[in-house]
Motif scaffolding. Structure first.
Motif, PDB file in Angstrom:
ATOM      1  N   UNK A  70      31.967  35.393  53.486  1.00 48.55           N
ATOM      2  CA  UNK A  70      32.297  36.640  54.181  1.00 48.55           C
ATOM      3  C   UNK A  70      31.068  37.216  54.878  1.00 48.55           C
ATOM      4  N   UNK A  71      31.263  37.916  55.987  1.00 41.07           N
ATOM      5  CA  UNK A  71      30.131  38.607  56.614  1.00 41.07           C
ATOM      6  C   UNK A  71      29.462  39.542  55.604  1.00 41.07           C
ATOM      7  N   UNK A  72      28.150  39.692  55.695  1.00 43.90           N
ATOM      8  CA  UNK A  72      27.388  40.481  54.712  1.00 43.90           C
ATOM      9  C   UNK A  72      27.840  41.936  54.619  1.00 43.90           C
ATOM     10  N   UNK A  73      28.387  42.478  55.699  1.00 44.40           N
ATOM     11  CA  UNK A  73      28.788  43.889  55.670  1.00 44.40           C
ATOM     12  C   UNK A  73      30.258  44.071  55.267  1.00 44.40           C
ATOM     13  N   UNK A  74      30.867  43.040  54.681  1.00 45.52           N
ATOM     14  CA  UNK A  74      32.249  43.143  54.209  1.00 45.52           C
ATOM     15  C   UNK A  74      32.292  43.993  52.945  1.00 45.52           C
ATOM     16  N   UNK A  75      33.198  44.960  52.927  1.00 43.22           N
ATOM     17  CA  UNK A  75      33.337  45.803  51.741  1.00 43.22           C
ATOM     18  C   UNK A  75      34.691  45.620  51.058  1.00 43.22           C
ATOM     19  N   UNK A  76      35.676  45.148  51.841  1.00 45.02           N
ATOM     20  CA  UNK A  76      37.012  44.969  51.280  1.00 45.02           C
ATOM     21  C   UNK A  76      37.723  43.904  52.100  1.00 45.02           C
ATOM     22  N   UNK A  77      38.520  43.088  51.432  1.00 47.57           N
ATOM     23  CA  UNK A  77      39.288  42.056  52.135  1.00 47.57           C
ATOM     24  C   UNK A  77      40.610  41.856  51.406  1.00 47.57           C
ATOM     25  N   UNK A  78      41.646  41.611  52.189  1.00 47.19           N
ATOM     26  CA  UNK A  78      42.973  41.382  51.617  1.00 47.19           C
ATOM     27  C   UNK A  78      43.688  40.337  52.463  1.00 47.19           C
ATOM     28  N   UNK A  85      46.159  35.535  46.373  1.00 50.69           N
ATOM     29  CA  UNK A  85      45.460  36.552  45.593  1.00 50.69           C
ATOM     30  C   UNK A  85      43.962  36.271  45.653  1.00 50.69           C
ATOM     31  N   UNK A  86      43.338  36.721  46.742  1.00 54.00           N
ATOM     32  CA  UNK A  86      41.914  36.510  46.953  1.00 54.00           C
ATOM     33  C   UNK A  86      41.172  37.834  46.828  1.00 54.00           C
ATOM     34  N   UNK A  97      44.159  33.098  41.442  1.00 54.60           N
ATOM     35  CA  UNK A  97      45.226  32.295  40.835  1.00 54.60           C
ATOM     36  C   UNK A  97      44.684  30.940  40.383  1.00 54.60           C
ATOM     37  N   UNK A  98      43.953  30.275  41.281  1.00 53.69           N
ATOM     38  CA  UNK A  98      43.432  28.936  40.979  1.00 53.69           C
ATOM     39  C   UNK A  98      42.019  28.943  40.403  1.00 53.69           C
ATOM     40  N   UNK A  99      41.429  30.123  40.257  1.00 50.23           N
ATOM     41  CA  UNK A  99      40.098  30.293  39.674  1.00 50.23           C
ATOM     42  C   UNK A  99      39.041  29.427  40.367  1.00 50.23           C
ATOM     43  N   UNK A 100      38.956  29.591  41.698  1.00 50.85           N
ATOM     44  CA  UNK A 100      38.016  28.782  42.459  1.00 50.85           C
ATOM     45  C   UNK A 100      37.570  29.494  43.739  1.00 50.85           C
TER      46      UNK A 100
END
Length: 188
Positions: A70-78, A85-86, A97-100
């Motif tokens: 992710x870009x360094x200035x990412x604070x939230x992602x959906x 479910x990331x 879900x897949x623990x990876x």
């Protein structure tokens, strides 16, 4: 309003002399406290996700190891797909879900970034500086009625920021992400 102007405004609340640069602010005790409070408030406000710091339907591609950095200035992602479910973990997408970290495919997301203070809309800078100034006054002179910034000033700046957000989102009010965030208490 620049970050330096906001810090100097905060210093004026406690009758301290202004600083000439952010470098000087990092070396002067009260200015350093003002800068820390301002930057913390900036990050807190941007965490809510606004029209001006959120990108919808952004496609991210994995690196050679299958990781999505992710870009360094990412604070939230959906992830846009509700089946996925990331979450953010260590600057990468983590598949809960897949623990990876190995996602191995492109993913479309809604992503929220933290931008530097000077890159924000004026209404956001005004609210952040007012809220930070109020906290700075509380921290340096304590709670009381001798504050130059009262709670009503902060609320007025907040309502102006919310109004601008509503004006800038051109979608149907019932389908607006802004309305959904307000309804779910994700603002403020």
């Amino acid at each position: 309003m620049t970050e330096l102007e906001a810090i100097n405004d905060m210093l004026s609340l406690i009758s301290e002399s202004p600083v000439a640069s952010l470098d000087e602010a990092s070396r002067v005790a009260d200015a350093q406290i003002a800068m820390q409070i301002l930057r913390r408030e900036n990050r807190t406000v941007q965490t809510h996700g606004w029209d001006w710091n959120t990108e919808e339907n952004l496609t991210l591609s994995p690196d050679l190891d299958g990781n999505i950095i992710l870009p360094k200035n990412t604070i939230k992602v959906d992830a846009t797909d509700p089946q996925l479910d990331y979450v953010i973990r260590g600057g990468k997408l983590w598949d809960r879900i897949n623990k990876t970290f190995n996602i191995g495919k492109k993913v479309t997301v809604t992503i929220t970034f933290v931008h530097p203070f000077d890159e924000l809309p004026e209404t956001a800078r005004r609210y952040i500086s007012m809220a930070a100034g109020r906290k700075f006054e509380n921290r340096t002179i304590g709670d009381g009625n001798s504050h130059q910034i009262n709670e009503l000033d902060v609320l007025k700046a907040w309502s102006i920021l919310l109004q601008e957000e509503c004006d800038n989102t051109e979608s149907n009010v019932l389908q607006s992400n802004t309305v959904r965030r307000i309804a779910h208490g994700r603002f403020r």
